[in-house]
Design an enzyme around this catalytic site. Structure first.
Site, mmCIF file in Angstrom:
data_model
loop_
_atom_site.group_PDB
_atom_site.id
_atom_site.type_symbol
_atom_site.label_atom_id
_atom_site.label_comp_id
_atom_site.label_asym_id
_atom_site.label_seq_id
_atom_site.Cartn_x
_atom_site.Cartn_y
_atom_site.Cartn_z
ATOM 1 N N LYS A 272 5.218 27.361 -5.979
ATOM 2 C CA LYS A 272 6.321 27.316 -6.947
ATOM 3 C C LYS A 272 7.475 28.202 -6.472
ATOM 4 O O LYS A 272 8.641 27.828 -6.580
ATOM 5 C CB LYS A 272 5.829 27.774 -8.332
ATOM 6 N N GLN B 95 0.884 31.591 -15.705
ATOM 7 C CA GLN B 95 -0.042 30.829 -14.867
ATOM 8 C C GLN B 95 -1.456 30.875 -15.453
ATOM 9 O O GLN B 95 -1.969 31.951 -15.748
ATOM 10 C CB GLN B 95 -0.023 31.420 -13.441
ATOM 11 N N ASP C 271 7.201 25.126 -19.121
ATOM 12 C CA ASP C 271 5.945 24.389 -18.934
ATOM 13 C C ASP C 271 5.701 23.419 -20.093
ATOM 14 O O ASP C 271 4.819 22.560 -20.011
ATOM 15 C CB ASP C 271 4.763 25.367 -18.864
#
Ligand code: NAP
Length: 282
Positions: free
Chosen positions: A52, A96, A119
């Site tokens: 990422k 995460q 997200d």
């Protein structure tokens, strides 16, 4: 022979477009920035976060990691999220997964400001997606929608079967396919006679995390097969939830693993960070 749905190439094209948008934003004094929080030292997470970070760098998005020890208290994590919510230089916040068991991950997702929830895991964005409003859409389902659109795959009135009902892939995928006017069926670990259901799929999306689970006899000729799974085999190689080699003959379109859904997930994350930065202008 199935046409390969090249997520890697599409992700590259999207990154190129985003790079231009980032340059435009910079001229207006905004540098899109993503904050990534990681708790513990899960090796797969470390790889994902590195990927990422590289992807952000390629399009000019700033990236900052917040690394926490596995014993970090939930309170400390929540405080960090609160500070990032307040920080005007940060446009996107990503936590995460997985996190250690003592941390309630959904509680942490809820703490992320909906306007920075790139997200799309926050209940506000989940609800907006479900009610047809503009939302940050979970990156993997969003990437799959983009693949279907890029290849001109018709969804209206088609039978879409989704294997898996996780909050991050299966459930938002249901909404995405409904929004595209497909008739949606979802299967999970308690579903009986999965094979009978998958055989009716015009579009089959597998997201269960079981190597090569979807075999030739489960799919009808001409189906579109989307493989979300990322599984590491004993020899170290990666494979999806679909038996790719055997399905290539039968499907009309198929995504490879790697090079299909994975790169699109990251591309849509970048897309969401740029979107958040643009929204911050308003
Ligand atoms: P997850 O949270 O573990 O959920 C798996 C889902 O599959 C659950 O809903 C489970 O049912 C269902 N399932 C498990 N075994 C099954 C079976 N034998 N038959 C039918 N359904 C079954 O997984 P996830 O996070 O959604 O991820 C799924 C896979 O996608 C993993 O391989 C993951 O690594 C991969 N992934 C890839 C990307 C990407 O960018 N390509 C992104 C995210 C995830 P229950 O709900 O009944 O337990």
């Amino acid at each position: 022979m199935a046409e390969i749905l090249d997520g890697k190439a599409l992700a590259k094209k999207i990154r190129k477009e985003l790079k231009l948008e980032v340059e435009e934003l910079k001229q207006k004094g905004i540098i899109p920035k993503l904050a990534v929080i990681m708790v513990g030292d899960n090796s797969a997470s470390q790889v994902y976060v590195r990927n990422k970070s590289r992807a952000c760098e390629k399009v000019g998005i700033e990236f900052e990691e917040f690394l926490f020890d596995k014993d970090t208290l939930e309170e400390e994590l929540i405080n960090t999220i609160d500070n990032l919510n307040k920080d005007e230089k940060i446009h996107g916040i990503l936590l995460q997964s997985p996190v250690p068991k003592h941390i309630n991950i959904q509680k942490a997702f809820e703490r992320i400001s909906p306007s920075k929830d790139v997200d799309g895991f926050n209940a506000v964005n989940v609800g907006k997606l479900a009610t047809g409003q503009d939302a940050f859409i979970s990156c993997t389902p969003y990437g799959i929608v983009k693949i279907l659109e890029e290849y001109g795959i018709e969804t209206e009135g088609k039978n879409a079967v989704i294997l898996g009902r996780s909050n991050i892939v299966g459930k938002p995928m249901i909404q995405c396919m409904l929004n595209k006017n497909a008739t949606v069926t979802v299967c999970h670990s308690r579903t009986k006679n999965i094979e009978e259901i998958t055989k009716n799929a015009d579009i089959l999306i597998a997201a269960i995390g079981k190597p090569k689970f979807v075999t030739e006899n489960m799919v009808k000729t001409g189906a579109v097969v989307i493989d979300v799974g990322i599984n590491r085999l004993e020899d170290g190689s990666l494979c999806g939830d679909v038996d790719f080699e055997n399905l290539c003959e039968k499907a009309s379109y198929i995504t490879p693993v790697p090079g299909g859904v994975g790169p699109m997930t990251i591309a849509m994350l970048l897309n969401n960070v740029v979107k958040a930065a643009k929204l911050s202008l308003k």
